[in-house]
Design a protein around this motif. Structure first.
Motif, PDB file in Angstrom:
ATOM      1  N   MET A  40       0.632  -1.419   0.073  1.00  0.00           N
ATOM      2  CA  MET A  40       0.083   0.197  -0.005  1.00  0.00           C
ATOM      3  C   MET A  40       0.944   1.349   0.024  1.00  0.00           C
ATOM      4  O   MET A  40       0.470   2.183  -0.783  1.00  0.00           O
ATOM      5  N   GLN A  65      -6.731   3.787   5.429  1.00  0.00           N
ATOM      6  CA  GLN A  65      -6.703   2.392   5.100  1.00  0.00           C
ATOM      7  C   GLN A  65      -5.710   1.690   6.063  1.00  0.00           C
ATOM      8  O   GLN A  65      -5.708   0.483   6.259  1.00  0.00           O
ATOM      9  N   ARG A  68      -6.893   0.755   9.375  1.00  0.00           N
ATOM     10  CA  ARG A  68      -7.956  -0.388   9.304  1.00  0.00           C
ATOM     11  C   ARG A  68      -7.193  -1.689   9.684  1.00  0.00           C
ATOM     12  O   ARG A  68      -7.776  -2.702  10.141  1.00  0.00           O
TER      13      ARG A  68
END
Length: 142
Positions: A40, A65, A68
């Motif tokens: 990512m 993100q 999470r």
């Protein structure tokens, strides 16, 4: 007495086997999570380099993100190339600036550095898995 010693040895062996199975299963999950965070981060850095702009909305989405998956600290720095005229002619120096919550255009020759580190773990997790090492991504705006 000898039978008692053997039964203790068998019970300790079984406890060791159960502990090893649990450790290896959770270690695989942690490894997968680390690889996901790494990919990512790389993807976000490549995106910023391709559009030559750091958008506050994209930065916020990227951090959400990551959070999470766990608690992560992120640091995005921009090194802008500055040109100075000196006694020996042109001199290029890089000036570091942290990215705040605002949009920012990147100039040619600038570098970006993205550092993602996992938050502090508990004592037991640190003993079993070690501290979360930093993931560094970035590059030069070409």
């Amino acid at each position: 007495m000898e039978a008692f010693g053997r039964s203790i040895a068998v019970m300790l062996s079984m406890a060791g086997i159960v502990f090893s199975l649990l450790f290896y299963k959770t270690a695989a999950v942690r490894w997968q999570k680390t690889e996901t965070v790494r990919s990512m981060s790389q993807r976000y850095a490549e995106y910023v380099l391709s559009v030559r702009e750091i958008r506050a909305s994209d930065w916020k989405v990227f951090r959400e993100q990551l959070n999470r998956l766990g608690e992560y600290r992120t640091e995005l720095a921009v090194y802008e190339r500055k040109r100075y005229e000196g006694e020996r002619g042109r001199v290029y120096l890089y000036e570091e600036s942290d990215v705040e919550e605002e949009d920012r255009m990147l100039t040619d020759g600038s570098y970006i550095r993205l550092v993602v580190t996992e938050a502090e773990n508990g004592k037991m997790e640190t003993i079993l898995y070690g501290n979360g090492y930093p993931i560094i991504a970035g590059g030069r705006v070409g």
